[in-house]
Scaffold this motif. Structure first.
Motif, mmCIF file in Angstrom:
data_model
loop_
_atom_site.group_PDB
_atom_site.id
_atom_site.type_symbol
_atom_site.label_atom_id
_atom_site.label_comp_id
_atom_site.label_asym_id
_atom_site.label_seq_id
_atom_site.Cartn_x
_atom_site.Cartn_y
_atom_site.Cartn_z
ATOM 1 N N ASN A 225 3.399 -3.664 26.340
ATOM 2 C CA ASN A 225 2.824 -4.766 27.107
ATOM 3 C C ASN A 225 3.657 -6.029 26.908
ATOM 4 O O ASN A 225 3.833 -6.499 25.777
ATOM 5 N N LEU A 226 4.170 -6.563 28.009
ATOM 6 C CA LEU A 226 5.007 -7.763 27.949
ATOM 7 C C LEU A 226 4.271 -8.957 28.540
ATOM 8 O O LEU A 226 3.519 -8.814 29.505
ATOM 9 N N ASN A 227 4.499 -10.122 27.953
ATOM 10 C CA ASN A 227 3.998 -11.371 28.528
ATOM 11 C C ASN A 227 4.970 -12.483 28.164
ATOM 12 O O ASN A 227 6.035 -12.219 27.576
ATOM 13 N N SER A 228 4.646 -13.697 28.483
ATOM 14 C CA SER A 228 5.576 -14.813 28.293
ATOM 15 C C SER A 228 5.894 -15.106 26.830
ATOM 16 O O SER A 228 6.840 -15.834 26.534
ATOM 17 N N SER A 229 5.116 -14.526 25.904
ATOM 18 C CA SER A 229 5.327 -14.780 24.472
ATOM 19 C C SER A 229 6.035 -13.621 23.760
ATOM 20 O O SER A 229 6.320 -13.717 22.562
ATOM 21 N N THR A 230 6.318 -12.553 24.483
ATOM 22 C CA THR A 230 6.907 -11.364 23.864
ATOM 23 C C THR A 230 8.394 -11.564 23.584
ATOM 24 O O THR A 230 9.137 -12.072 24.420
ATOM 25 N N ILE A 231 8.824 -11.125 22.408
ATOM 26 C CA ILE A 231 10.239 -11.141 22.040
ATOM 27 C C ILE A 231 10.743 -9.702 21.998
ATOM 28 O O ILE A 231 10.191 -8.868 21.283
ATOM 29 N N VAL A 232 11.769 -9.395 22.784
ATOM 30 C CA VAL A 232 12.371 -8.051 22.794
ATOM 31 C C VAL A 232 13.782 -8.183 22.226
ATOM 32 O O VAL A 232 14.689 -8.674 22.907
ATOM 33 N N PRO A 233 14.016 -7.760 20.976
ATOM 34 C CA PRO A 233 15.301 -8.003 20.311
ATOM 35 C C PRO A 233 16.411 -7.020 20.675
ATOM 36 O O PRO A 233 17.526 -7.131 20.163
ATOM 37 N N GLU A 234 16.125 -6.061 21.547
ATOM 38 C CA GLU A 234 17.126 -5.075 21.937
ATOM 39 C C GLU A 234 17.496 -5.256 23.406
ATOM 40 O O GLU A 234 16.633 -5.340 24.269
ATOM 41 N N ALA A 235 18.798 -5.305 23.692
ATOM 42 C CA ALA A 235 19.258 -5.416 25.072
ATOM 43 C C ALA A 235 18.840 -4.176 25.853
ATOM 44 O O ALA A 235 18.845 -3.059 25.322
ATOM 45 N N ASN A 236 18.484 -4.352 27.134
ATOM 46 C CA ASN A 236 17.974 -3.213 27.890
ATOM 47 C C ASN A 236 19.083 -2.239 28.271
ATOM 48 O O ASN A 236 20.276 -2.583 28.305
ATOM 49 N N ALA A 237 18.685 -1.021 28.571
ATOM 50 C CA ALA A 237 19.626 0.072 28.807
ATOM 51 C C ALA A 237 20.520 -0.175 30.018
ATOM 52 O O ALA A 237 21.704 0.196 30.015
#
Length: 463
Positions: A225-237
């Motif tokens: 679940n993503l929202n404006s506060s989510t941090i995704v530390p891995e670059a997408n595929a």
């Protein structure tokens, strides 16, 4: 027993049980997965890598009671000759978070919440034998503890710059009902960062409704679940694949006389189709039609002599990666040169069953979120882990250290993670970070590496 006291007890026992008897100064800074050859002994292998037998036994304790067997994979600790050549400028490039000493601290107290499936109820705290057996295995408890060790190491590192960090730990027990009860009983808007829950279904249950606090799912990034506060530390595929394809385009211009072979499963059909646009005459091996194995005779018939053979392996399956690299190595000859590529970012390239020597023979190139580090900073971190936890850092601990250290650094000098985007790219031990923001999906890291195997080394491809 409260959560913090129970965690302290488990961590203390975990540390004591796995304590490695070794000198304070680490004499190696790289680990190689090596496949034993016929008639090789520990003595001959130690001479081959210029590594002491005792150091090999530290990372392969089962060898003390078992014979060395052909084709088994063992871990070899080695010392890189290039370490002494690293100058101050190189060190700063490796870890740009040293900038912290030159930047003004805007937030000197940071609060973290860590939610993980320690599963304390499963442990028989009154039975040491049961606990020993349990902590020997890779399970949710050991994963949670190893990640926690990385968090603590990151906190210790930041506190050297007078930034105080507190962390509250919550045991989710890997149960959604427990996750929801934890959320109901605590005000998580009072934290600066929520780490977890670690398991995807638990993370999604916890973050089904948006909190004001930044959150991170540090181990799983797909379908969360993503929202404006989510941090995704891995670059997408997609980003990594496009970069890899652009490099392949450049290589095509340098050498237009090559024989292309694409080995792909159905999951990676998009990358297969993009490769076919570049190599319309390429032979394709569909793994799903041949039960995920490649017949050496078929591969031999598809590879050409007296020209470069470019093989593209589009899969994440570790057993297949191992078998294909072994098969391709057997096909190399004076008349036949083979290079291996993948547009798929895959942690299984570091799987113990994948032989680094064989990947080196194929000059294997691929995108990756992290890169090996041979700097003095890595040696210092190893020593720090050894002194604090009684063992060298697991890969998951290194991942936790890099991700959490970077986030803490950004918050401390920018006051909020969102404002830290202006800092640009930062590097830690094995990872680098450069975030972009989207008001619907949050913060996404866009930095990664293109790596190439060269003999027993892994080097970063330079454009």
């Amino acid at each position: 027993m409260g959560m913090k006291s129970a965690l302290f007890f488990i961590t203390f026992f975990f540390t004591s049980f796995f304590c490695i008897a070794q000198s304070d100064n680490i004499e190696f800074d790289s680990l190689i997965n090596y496949q034993v050859k016929k008639k090789e002994t520990l003595y001959s292998i130690s001479k081959k890598f210029n590594t002491a037998i005792d150091d090999i036994l530290i990372y392969n304790p089962k060898l003390k009671s078992n014979k060395l067997r052909k084709n088994t994979t063992i871990i070899i600790p080695t010392k890189k000759k290039s370490v002494s050549k690293i100058n101050i400028d190189d060190e700063n490039k490796i870890d740009t978070i040293v900038k912290l000493n030159n930047l003004k601290i805007k937030k000197d107290l940071i609060k973290l919440a860590y939610l993980a499936p320690f599963k304390m109820k499963v442990l028989k705290l009154d039975s040491l034998n049961i606990m020993k057996d349990f902590l020997k295995e890779v399970n949710l408890t050991t994963i949670s503890i190893n990640f926690y060790n990385g968090i603590i190491a990151a906190i210790d590192d930041l506190e050297k710059s007078n930034v105080k960090v507190s962390v509250d730990v919550f045991d989710t027990e890997n149960e959604i009902n427990k996750v929801l009860s934890i959320k109901k009983a605590n005000d998580f808007n009072n934290y600066d960062l929520i780490i977890g829950p670690l398991i995807k279904r638990n993370y999604n249950a916890f973050h089904v409704s948006k909190l004001n606090t930044n959150s991170i799912s540090p181990l799983v990034y797909d379908e969360i679940n993503l929202n404006s506060s989510t941090i995704v530390p891995e670059a997408n595929a997609v980003l990594k694949r496009e970069k890899m394809l652009s490099i392949i385009d450049s290589l095509i211009l340098e050498n237009q006389d090559q024989c292309a072979l694409i080995i792909s499963d159905s999951i990676n059909f998009k990358s297969r189709d993009q490769l076919l646009k570049r190599f319309p005459l390429a032979e394709v091996i569909n793994l799903n039609k041949i039960k995920n194995s490649v017949d050496p005779k078929i591969a031999d018939s598809l590879l050409g002599n007296y020209k470069e053979n470019w093989v593209f392996l589009e899969t994440k399956k570790p057993n297949l990666i191992s078998s294909v690299t072994s098969m391709l190595n057997a096909q190399i000859s004076n008349e036949r040169k083979i290079r291996l590529f993948s547009t798929v970012s895959n942690q299984n390239y570091e799987n113990p069953n994948v032989n680094y020597e064989k990947l080196g023979n194929l000059s294997f190139m691929y995108p990756s979120n992290s890169t090996p580090n041979y700097s003095s900073q890595f040696t210092d971190l190893q020593n720090s882990f050894l002194n604090k936890f009684g063992k060298y850092p697991e890969k998951i601990s290194l991942t936790a250290f890099d991700i959490i250290k970077d986030i803490l650094f950004r918050i401390s000098v920018s006051k909020s993670f969102k404002k830290s985007i202006d800092l640009g790219e930062t590097r830690s031990i094995q990872n680098k970070f450069n975030y972009i923001y989207n008001d619907k999906t949050g913060f996404e890291n866009t930095s990664f590496f293109i790596l190439r195997h060269n003999d027993l080394d892994i080097i970063e491809h330079q454009n």
